[in-house]
Design a protein around this motif. Structure first.
Motif, short mmCIF file in Angstrom:
data_model
loop_
_atom_site.label_atom_id
_atom_site.label_comp_id
_atom_site.label_asym_id
_atom_site.label_seq_id
_atom_site.Cartn_x
_atom_site.Cartn_y
_atom_site.Cartn_z
N LEU A 34 0.82 -1.20 0.00
CA LEU A 34 0.00 0.00 0.00
C LEU A 34 0.87 1.26 0.00
N ALA A 35 1.89 1.28 0.83
CA ALA A 35 2.79 2.43 0.88
C ALA A 35 3.56 2.57 -0.42
N THR A 81 3.16 5.97 -2.84
CA THR A 81 4.31 6.82 -3.14
C THR A 81 4.65 6.77 -4.62
N LEU A 82 4.50 5.60 -5.25
CA LEU A 82 4.77 5.50 -6.69
C LEU A 82 3.75 6.33 -7.47
N PHE A 83 2.49 6.28 -7.06
CA PHE A 83 1.46 7.06 -7.72
C PHE A 83 1.74 8.56 -7.58
N VAL A 136 5.64 17.86 -4.38
CA VAL A 136 4.97 16.69 -3.80
C VAL A 136 5.52 15.41 -4.42
N ALA A 137 5.75 15.42 -5.73
CA ALA A 137 6.29 14.25 -6.42
C ALA A 137 7.70 13.92 -5.94
N SER A 138 8.49 14.94 -5.67
CA SER A 138 9.85 14.72 -5.16
C SER A 138 9.82 14.06 -3.79
N ARG A 159 11.30 10.36 -3.06
CA ARG A 159 12.26 10.14 -1.97
C ARG A 159 11.80 8.99 -1.08
N GLN A 160 10.50 8.99 -0.75
CA GLN A 160 9.98 7.94 0.12
C GLN A 160 9.92 6.60 -0.60
#
Length: 211
Positions: free
Chosen positions: A47-48, A52-54, A88-90, A94-95
């Motif tokens: 899920l995480a 984060t990929l999305f 936000v994408a960065s 990173r995550q």
């Protein structure tokens, strides 16, 4: 097993869905007489990873919006799609990199403890004087938790993974602050690492002599 216990067990089994992810658990602990190196991989869940990929797709949101809807380029459009969204994408990238490739390393040498995160960007090395590291302890013994508490812990896992790198299987106090390290250890691994850190705290620091 009564109805209440069956219901709690069902909720617990359901909550385990939130913990499923890529199995990349790796723990290394290499103690020496006056030093220690330990390493631990990042924790993740599907899920995480998906979230984060999305979020990384926001890098392209401006081009997609402009191409598909032929939106007029205005100052507001530029601020939202080419400033806010890339930021936000960065953060998401990173995550995401941390979730799939991250690891934390602990080193103790000459009375100095350093914690370093690798596998992603914008990380900062933490340095501690070992003599001021206090109350090194297990964050929590999961075996002692009730089924209800384990359920809540599983559900909260993804929220923690979205905003944090380190879950904190081991905790210590340093000059009034609480410091967490490592993510997914067995009880034996926790005990081993705590013991090794405390052993080094008790040893005198060797003085380096320069000729």
């Amino acid at each position: 097993m009564n109805i209440k216990n069956k219901a709690l067990n069902f909720q617990y089994q359901y909550s385990r869905i939130f913990t499923f992810g890529l199995n990349r658990t790796k723990y290394v602990c290499l103690p020496k007489s006056n030093s220690l190196f330990a390493s631990n991989n990042s924790k993740n869940t599907f899920l995480a990873l998906g979230f984060t990929l999305f979020s990384c797709l926001l890098f392209f949101s401006g081009f997609i919006e402009w191409y598909t809807n032929e939106t007029q380029i205005t100052t507001g459009f530029i601020i939202v799609f080419f400033v806010v969204h890339p930021i936000v994408a960065s953060i998401g990238l990173r995550q995401f990199l941390w979730l799939i490739n991250g690891r934390q390393e602990l080193r103790i040498e000459n009375g100095i403890m350093t914690l370093t995160k690798k596998g992603t960007f914008l990380t900062k090395k933490q340095t501690f004087e070992l003599e001021h590291v206090e109350n090194v302890r297990n964050e929590i013994q999961e075996n002692s938790l009730s089924t209800y508490d384990k359920t809540l812990r599983n559900i909260a896992l993804n929220r923690k993974l979205l905003f944090s790198h380190i879950m904190g299987e081991i905790i210590f106090n340093y000059k009034g602050k609480k410091v967490k390290l490592f993510n997914e250890l067995t009880e034996n691994q926790k005990a081993e690492l705590i013991t090794e850190i405390n052993n080094l705290k008790e040893k005198p620091v060797a003085n380096t002599v320069y000729n």
